[in-house]
Design an enzyme around this catalytic site. Structure first.
Site, PDB file in Angstrom:
ATOM      1  N   GLU A  31      41.682  42.757  48.479  1.00 19.59           N
ATOM      2  CA  GLU A  31      41.143  42.235  47.231  1.00 19.59           C
ATOM      3  C   GLU A  31      41.519  40.768  47.048  1.00 19.59           C
ATOM      4  OE1 GLU A  31      42.974  45.056  44.595  1.00 19.59           O
ATOM      5  OE2 GLU A  31      44.699  43.774  44.191  1.00 19.59           O
ATOM      6  N   ARG A  87      51.979  53.080  43.759  1.00 19.35           N
ATOM      7  CA  ARG A  87      52.926  52.453  42.829  1.00 19.35           C
ATOM      8  C   ARG A  87      54.332  52.568  43.387  1.00 19.35           C
ATOM      9  NH1 ARG A  87      50.725  55.809  38.935  1.00 19.35           N
ATOM     10  NH2 ARG A  87      48.858  54.894  38.034  1.00 19.35           N
TER      11      ARG A  87
END
Length: 324
Positions: free
Chosen positions: A120, A198
C-alpha cells in the site's frame, strides 16, 4: 450500454481510532461516530462499493468487470485478475493511533488466507502539529530481539518514527511494520486485501465491544522484514499541469498531477483503468462521455475505454492518478 467515468458510493467503516475529519475536512455524509475509513472503491467481500452516477448506478466492480471485461479494467488486467478488482482505494482519518501492524506478502497471504497480500501507499492530506507515523525499524533487528521487545512492551524503542505534514508520501510494502499516528488524514492506495496482523494496540478497549482487539503477534513474526532502510519516505517532484511519478510498484502505479489551468491526459497506451483521487482543491474533468466535477475527498474511476481527458482547475489542485 457505454462505459463512462464512474463515481462510487463510499463504504464508511467504524474504527476504534476514527475521528470526524472525513466529515469536517472531506465533506463526507454519515451519521455514525468514530468513522475511520471511507472505502471509495472496493471489491472486498461484504464491503463492495456501488456506482453512484449514470446508467450503471448500483453496479458493483465485479458486475462491471463481468459485463465489460477488458473494456472496463484493461485487457492485461482482465487476463491477470479476471473479475477480481485489484485495487482498494480509501481515505483514512486517525484521531488516535492505529495499532502497530504488518501485512503479509502475496505468498504468505495466499497460503494462509487465500488472499492477495497488501502492499500500500499513503499520501498525507492533512496532519495536526507534531503528527507522526511509524514506518519500519530504526536499525537492523534480529527476530529473537524483536520478539523480546514485543514481550517486554518496548517495541517502540526499535521502530522508525516520522514526523509528517501535508504532501508527505510513504510506500508500505508487505513485511514493513507500520502505524498511522494520531491527527493524520491520508489517502491510501493498496492491493485488494483486508489482511492485517496487529502486533500492539496500546491495551485499548473497544467501546463498541467492551473488549481489547485481537492481536496476531505469532503470525506476524514470519511476515516481518527486519531490515533497516534509509528511504522510508518517497521523494518526488511536482510540476504544474503535469503528471509526475509518485509511487511505482509491481502492484500499482501512482502519479501526482498538479493542475492550475488545464492539462490533457492521453491514456491510449495505458491498458488499465485509471483512478483519480482529489487530495486538494477542485477540478472539472471533460471527456467524450461528458463533463464531471471533483472536489477534495472525491474519487472517480476512468474505465480503460476512456483514453483522453482534459482536467481544468482555477486553483492549485492535486490529484493522485493510479493505474496498474
Amino acid at each position: 450500454m457505454k462505459l463512462y467515468p464512474l463515481k462510487f458510493n463510499p463504504v464508511y467503516s467504524y474504527r476504534i481510532w476514527g475521528g470526524e475529519k472525513l466529515k469536517t475536512v472531506l465533506n463526507k455524509t454519515y451519521e455514525e461516530d468514530s468513522i475511520g475509513e471511507s472505502w471509495e472503491i472496493s471489491d472486498v467481500d461484504g464491503n463492495e462499493t456501488t456506482v453512484a452516477n449514470g446508467d450503471l448506478a448500483g453496479k458493483t466492480l465485479r458486475q462491471l468487470t463481468e459485463q465489460f471485461k477488458g473494456d472496463f479494467v484493461g485487457n492485461k488486467v482482465y487476463e491477470d485478475f479476471g473479475t477480481d478488482f485489484p485495487l482498494l482505494i480509501k481515505f483514512i482519518d486517525a484521531k488516535t493511533p492505529l495499532s502497530i501492524q504488518v501485512h503479509p506478502s502475496n505468498e504468505l497471504a495466499k497460503e494462509r488466507h487465500n488472499s492477495f497480500g497488501k502492499n500500500e501507499m499513503w499520501y498525507i492530506m492533512q496532519a495536526d502539529k507534531d503528527a507522526e507515523l511509524i514506518v519500519g525499524f530504526n536499525q537492523d533487528v534480529e527476530k529473537d530481539a524483536y520478539v523480546k521487545h514485543v514481550e517486554n512492551g518496548t517495541l517502540t524503542d526499535i521502530l522508525n518514527i516520522e514526523k509528517v505534514e501535508r504532501g508527505d508520501t510513504f510506500y508500505i510494502p508487505t513485511g514493513r511494520v507500520h502505524a498511522i499516528g494520531a491527527g493524520v488524514l491520508l489517502a491510501e492506495i493498496q492491493q485488494t486485501s483486508n489482511i492485517t496482523y496487529r502486533i500492539y494496540d496500546y491495551n485499548r478497549v473497544d467501546a463498541k465491544t467492551g473488549e481489547m482487539r485481537e492481536l496476531h503477534t505469532d503470525m506476524a513474526v514470519d511476515a516481518i522484514d527486519y531490515k533497516f532502510y534509509d528511504d522510508y519516505e518517497t521523494a518526488y517532484e511536482v510540476e504544474t499541469n503535469a503528471s509526475k511519478k509518485l509511487v511505482h510498484s509491481p502492484y500499482f502505479k501512482t502519479n501526482i498531477v498538479e493542475i492550475n489551468g488545464e492539462i490533457n491526459r492521453d491514456y491510449t497506451n495505458t491498458d488499465s483503468f485509471v483512478i483519480y483521487m482529489c487530495v486538494e482543491g477542485a477540478l472539472k474533468l471533460e471527456c467524450e462521455a461528458g463533463i464531471y466535477t471533483m472536489n477534495t475527498g472525491e474519487t472517480i474511476l476512468l474505465p480503460a475505454t476512456t483514453t483522453n481527458v482534459k482536467l481544468t482547475s482555477s486553483e492549485n489542485t492535486r490529484v493522485l492518478e493510479a493505474s496498474l
